[in-house]
Design a protein around this motif. Structure first.
Motif, PDB file in Angstrom:
ATOM      1  N   GLN A  34       0.823  -1.207   0.000  1.00 31.21           N
ATOM      2  CA  GLN A  34       0.000   0.000   0.000  1.00 31.21           C
ATOM      3  C   GLN A  34       0.860   1.262   0.000  1.00 31.21           C
ATOM      4  O   GLN A  34       0.566   2.225  -0.723  1.00 31.21           O
ATOM      5  N   ILE A  35       1.930   1.272   0.789  1.00 33.36           N
ATOM      6  CA  ILE A  35       2.793   2.450   0.807  1.00 33.36           C
ATOM      7  C   ILE A  35       3.531   2.581  -0.512  1.00 33.36           C
ATOM      8  O   ILE A  35       3.804   3.697  -0.988  1.00 33.36           O
ATOM      9  N   LEU A  36       3.843   1.439  -1.158  1.00 37.66           N
ATOM     10  CA  LEU A  36       4.486   1.493  -2.469  1.00 37.66           C
ATOM     11  C   LEU A  36       3.538   2.047  -3.522  1.00 37.66           C
ATOM     12  O   LEU A  36       3.920   2.910  -4.336  1.00 37.66           O
ATOM     13  N   TRP A  37       2.283   1.597  -3.492  1.00 34.36           N
ATOM     14  CA  TRP A  37       1.305   2.114  -4.446  1.00 34.36           C
ATOM     15  C   TRP A  37       0.987   3.584  -4.161  1.00 34.36           C
ATOM     16  O   TRP A  37       0.709   4.348  -5.093  1.00 34.36           O
ATOM     17  N   THR A  38       1.037   3.971  -2.910  1.00 34.80           N
ATOM     18  CA  THR A  38       0.867   5.388  -2.591  1.00 34.80           C
ATOM     19  C   THR A  38       1.986   6.215  -3.220  1.00 34.80           C
ATOM     20  O   THR A  38       1.748   7.319  -3.748  1.00 34.80           O
ATOM     21  N   ALA A  39       3.211   5.688  -3.174  1.00 38.07           N
ATOM     22  CA  ALA A  39       4.340   6.384  -3.804  1.00 38.07           C
ATOM     23  C   ALA A  39       4.128   6.512  -5.305  1.00 38.07           C
ATOM     24  O   ALA A  39       4.369   7.581  -5.894  1.00 38.07           O
ATOM     25  N   PHE A  40       3.675   5.441  -5.941  1.00 38.66           N
ATOM     26  CA  PHE A  40       3.398   5.505  -7.388  1.00 38.66           C
ATOM     27  C   PHE A  40       2.265   6.491  -7.675  1.00 38.66           C
ATOM     28  O   PHE A  40       2.303   7.235  -8.663  1.00 38.66           O
ATOM     29  N   GLY A  41       1.238   6.493  -6.817  1.00 38.89           N
ATOM     30  CA  GLY A  41       0.127   7.406  -7.017  1.00 38.89           C
ATOM     31  C   GLY A  41       0.553   8.855  -6.905  1.00 38.89           C
ATOM     32  O   GLY A  41       0.154   9.706  -7.722  1.00 38.89           O
ATOM     33  N   ILE A  42       1.378   9.168  -5.906  1.00 33.73           N
ATOM     34  CA  ILE A  42       1.858  10.551  -5.756  1.00 33.73           C
ATOM     35  C   ILE A  42       2.802  10.919  -6.891  1.00 33.73           C
ATOM     36  O   ILE A  42       2.809  12.077  -7.352  1.00 33.73           O
ATOM     37  N   ALA A  43       3.583   9.955  -7.387  1.00 30.90           N
ATOM     38  CA  ALA A  43       4.432  10.235  -8.561  1.00 30.90           C
ATOM     39  C   ALA A  43       3.575  10.583  -9.774  1.00 30.90           C
ATOM     40  O   ALA A  43       3.899  11.527 -10.523  1.00 30.90           O
ATOM     41  N   LEU A  44       2.479   9.851  -9.971  1.00 25.79           N
ATOM     42  CA  LEU A  44       1.562  10.168 -11.064  1.00 25.79           C
ATOM     43  C   LEU A  44       0.914  11.525 -10.839  1.00 25.79           C
ATOM     44  O   LEU A  44       0.759  12.323 -11.775  1.00 25.79           O
ATOM     45  N   PHE A  45       0.533  11.811  -9.607  1.00 34.60           N
ATOM     46  CA  PHE A  45      -0.049  13.103  -9.229  1.00 34.60           C
ATOM     47  C   PHE A  45       0.898  14.252  -9.585  1.00 34.60           C
ATOM     48  O   PHE A  45       0.502  15.246 -10.213  1.00 34.60           O
ATOM     49  N   ILE A  46       2.164  14.110  -9.223  1.00 37.25           N
ATOM     50  CA  ILE A  46       3.155  15.154  -9.512  1.00 37.25           C
ATOM     51  C   ILE A  46       3.391  15.277 -11.006  1.00 37.25           C
ATOM     52  O   ILE A  46       3.530  16.394 -11.536  1.00 37.25           O
ATOM     53  N   ALA A  47       3.429  14.145 -11.709  1.00 35.63           N
ATOM     54  CA  ALA A  47       3.654  14.183 -13.161  1.00 35.63           C
ATOM     55  C   ALA A  47       2.551  14.967 -13.867  1.00 35.63           C
ATOM     56  O   ALA A  47       2.824  15.746 -14.792  1.00 35.63           O
ATOM     57  N   VAL A  48       1.300  14.778 -13.439  1.00 39.08           N
ATOM     58  CA  VAL A  48       0.195  15.526 -14.047  1.00 39.08           C
ATOM     59  C   VAL A  48       0.344  17.017 -13.759  1.00 39.08           C
ATOM     60  O   VAL A  48       0.151  17.858 -14.644  1.00 39.08           O
ATOM     61  N   LEU A  49       0.707  17.361 -12.528  1.00 38.04           N
ATOM     62  CA  LEU A  49       0.883  18.775 -12.193  1.00 38.04           C
ATOM     63  C   LEU A  49       1.989  19.418 -13.026  1.00 38.04           C
ATOM     64  O   LEU A  49       1.880  20.575 -13.447  1.00 38.04           O
ATOM     65  N   VAL A  50       3.058  18.658 -13.279  1.00 45.20           N
ATOM     66  CA  VAL A  50       4.213  19.220 -13.986  1.00 45.20           C
ATOM     67  C   VAL A  50       3.954  19.335 -15.484  1.00 45.20           C
ATOM     68  O   VAL A  50       4.229  20.377 -16.092  1.00 45.20           O
ATOM     69  N   PHE A  51       3.414  18.285 -16.081  1.00 46.99           N
ATOM     70  CA  PHE A  51       3.366  18.218 -17.543  1.00 46.99           C
ATOM     71  C   PHE A  51       2.032  18.687 -18.136  1.00 46.99           C
ATOM     72  O   PHE A  51       1.984  19.035 -19.308  1.00 46.99           O
ATOM     73  N   LEU A  52       0.952  18.677 -17.365  1.00 48.85           N
ATOM     74  CA  LEU A  52      -0.319  19.163 -17.884  1.00 48.85           C
ATOM     75  C   LEU A  52      -0.429  20.651 -17.555  1.00 48.85           C
ATOM     76  O   LEU A  52      -0.952  21.045 -16.515  1.00 48.85           O
ATOM     77  N   HIS A  53       0.083  21.474 -18.440  1.00 46.07           N
ATOM     78  CA  HIS A  53       0.116  22.909 -18.178  1.00 46.07           C
ATOM     79  C   HIS A  53      -1.285  23.522 -18.190  1.00 46.07           C
ATOM     80  O   HIS A  53      -1.550  24.470 -17.449  1.00 46.07           O
ATOM     81  N   ASP A  54      -2.167  22.994 -19.018  1.00 47.90           N
ATOM     82  CA  ASP A  54      -3.518  23.526 -19.124  1.00 47.90           C
ATOM     83  C   ASP A  54      -4.470  22.344 -19.315  1.00 47.90           C
ATOM     84  O   ASP A  54      -4.378  21.622 -20.310  1.00 47.90           O
ATOM     85  N   TYR A  55      -5.353  22.145 -18.355  1.00 45.47           N
ATOM     86  CA  TYR A  55      -6.273  21.002 -18.430  1.00 45.47           C
ATOM     87  C   TYR A  55      -7.179  21.060 -19.652  1.00 45.47           C
ATOM     88  O   TYR A  55      -7.714  20.042 -20.102  1.00 45.47           O
ATOM     89  N   ARG A  56      -7.358  22.254 -20.243  1.00 45.15           N
ATOM     90  CA  ARG A  56      -8.230  22.375 -21.413  1.00 45.15           C
ATOM     91  C   ARG A  56      -7.657  21.674 -22.634  1.00 45.15           C
ATOM     92  O   ARG A  56      -8.373  21.414 -23.607  1.00 45.15           O
TER      93      ARG A  56
END
Length: 482
Positions: free
Chosen positions: A130-152
């Motif tokens: 669970q803690i490992l999947w949480t790490a993967f989930g937060i990595a995905l969360f950060i990746a979206v914040l970094v690379f998705l400059h505009d949700y539109r």
């Protein structure tokens, strides 16, 4: 010097007017709430260790430090890439995720104790995964914040994302049962050493698709047809989207035996359609189709009849199909108002206590008070998501944020309703709390999209700069000599 307006005079201050104060990003508020969530999770873990192990073990340091480090990194990413986002979203998710980790660790200790009693080798703890999947989930969360400059930008690829979502839904139904079926539901892709539930991601892709389509074709859906009983109903030729959603939902229920995902998809699309058109007629048609689909499924498929019969009287077949829901109800009754206390109940007697029935674990050990607190956290999360939908300026963002928020609300209602015998069991998991990699990854993706929309909604408008005409293109004017 003063500036006059009409009959009155408004004196200017000696140094001129001060500039407007910068809008607060509320990131320090988010950090403070995160520290509270980390504190609650750490104390809860200590209570579990003290109750079951009679000592504080290295698991406390391992899980506590990993959990705190992951969410502090997530906070730094939000501070950098979505600094105007709602400050409550991440702390609420952190607390839900942390309490889920505590309960999974508590159930791991119960499994190890049962294994020692039976003379078997202790199973590997699921809290590590669970803690490992949480790490993967937060990595995905950060990746979206970094690379998705505009949700539109997602609206431009909505048809592609919708197709990917449909393919992801269909793959488990097409695979042989040995590669896709778990406990009677064909919702997995099972590979050696790895398994994933594609429907968790498909629901987000389909929400993006329907949000884009409803915005692009809004005039079509708002065209009134017949007026009946004080309501405007759509024309028959405009029923395509809701019929498509209904057919997809029926297909998921028939071929994958997944009542929960079927219900979740259809109700989310139906509510998005209502939000886009403000026509009650769509809700009437949608709920009519839902009733027809349920009657059809009950008459045609045995697994649906078993679910309904078990829901109606779980004690009639207590040792077989009714065992799970009966044990869940016994656990909730044992918890009462205040609960037995962390580590003092017997939630491991409920099958799938870490996944489908983690709500029963909460109700037994934290009681009605603890369960109500968890539900209140989810309520605040959904309300803040809907508030983001109201605040954002563009229609696509409004529908996307509303759809993502509402799917959390429906999923929670279906899960809690099933565990408490309000509705038949559906097999869905509690977002951010239950054990499972696919669910965590998909929900962190959902959270990241909400954060990006919230950032856009709360970000102050940039002042428009007057265009400067290049000197080479500046117009000249002949001036006369005085």
């Amino acid at each position: 010097m003063s500036v006059t307006h009409g009959a009155g005079a408004f004196p200017s201050p000696p140094g001129g007017f001060a500039p407007a104060p910068a809008q607060s990003t509320k990131r320090n508020t988010e950090l403070g709430l995160l520290l509270v969530a980390i504190g609650i999770t750490t104390v809860s873990m200590m209570l579990v260790e003290a109750s079951l192990e009679q000592a504080l073990t290295m698991d406390l340091a391992k899980y506590g430090l990993a959990y705190a480090g992951l969410f502090l990194v997530a906070h730094l990413a939000v501070r950098r890439y979505a600094k105007y986002a709602d400050p409550l979203l991440l702390p609420i998710v952190a607390l839900l995720n942390g309490l889920g980790l505590v309960l999974i660790h508590r159930l791991d200790l119960a499994d190890q104790e049962n294994a020692r009693y039976m003379g078997l080798s202790a199973p590997s703890p699921d809290a590590n995964q669970q803690i490992l999947w949480t790490a993967f989930g937060i990595a995905l969360f950060i990746a979206v914040l970094v690379f998705l400059h505009d949700y539109r930008l997602l609206a431009r690829f909505s048809y592609t994302l919708g197709l990917i979502g449909l393919i992801a839904l269909a793959i488990p139904a097409l695979l042989p049962s040995q590669f896709s079926e778990v406990n009677g539901a064909k919702i997995w892709i099972k590979l050696p050493g790895f398994s994933i539930q594609p429907g968790e991601f498909a629901k987000i892709l389909l929400i993006i698709f329907f949000a884009s389509v409803l915005v692009a074709k809004r005039d079509l859906f708002t065209t009134a047809g017949k007026h009946f009983l004080g309501m405007d109903f759509p024309r028959a030729r405009d029923l395509g989207p809701i019929l498509a959603a209904w057919v997809i939902s029926i297909g998921v229920m028939v071929f994958e035996k997944d009542l929960g995902t079927s219900l979740l998809l259809f109700t989310t699309v139906l509510v998005m359609l209502y939000i886009a058109t403000e026509r009650v007629g769509w809700l009437v048609i949608g709920f009519s189709l839902l009733a027809v689909g349920f009657v059809f499924a009950y008459q045609m498929f045995g697994h649906v009849r078993v679910r309904v019969q078990t829901w109606a009287d779980p004690l009639a077949d207590y040792s077989n199909t009714g065992y799970q829901i009966s044990q869940s109800l016994f656990g909730l009754a044992t918890g009462g108002v205040a609960g037995t206390g962390l580590g003092s109940g017997r939630p491991a007697q409920v099958p799938f206590a870490k996944t489908d029935f983690i709500i029963a674990t909460i109700g037994e050990e934290l009681g009605l008070i603890g369960l109500a607190a968890i539900l209140l956290l989810f309520l605040i999360l959904v309300i803040r998501g809907l508030r983001t939908a109201l605040a954002v300026r563009d229609s696509f963002g409004k529908l996307l944020a509303a759809g993502l928020s509402f799917t959390l609300a429906v999923q929670l209602f279906v899960v809690v309703g099933g565990v408490t015998k309000l509705i038949p069991l559906t097999g869905l998991t509690t977002p951010f709390v239950s054990y499972g990699g696919s669910s965590l990854l998909a929900n962190y993706l959902l959270l990241a999209l909400l954060m990006k929309i919230s950032h856009a909604a709360r970000e102050p408008a940039q002042p428009r700069k007057k265009p400067v005409t290049p000197i080479a293109e500046a117009q000249t004017e002949m001036m006369g000599r005085e």
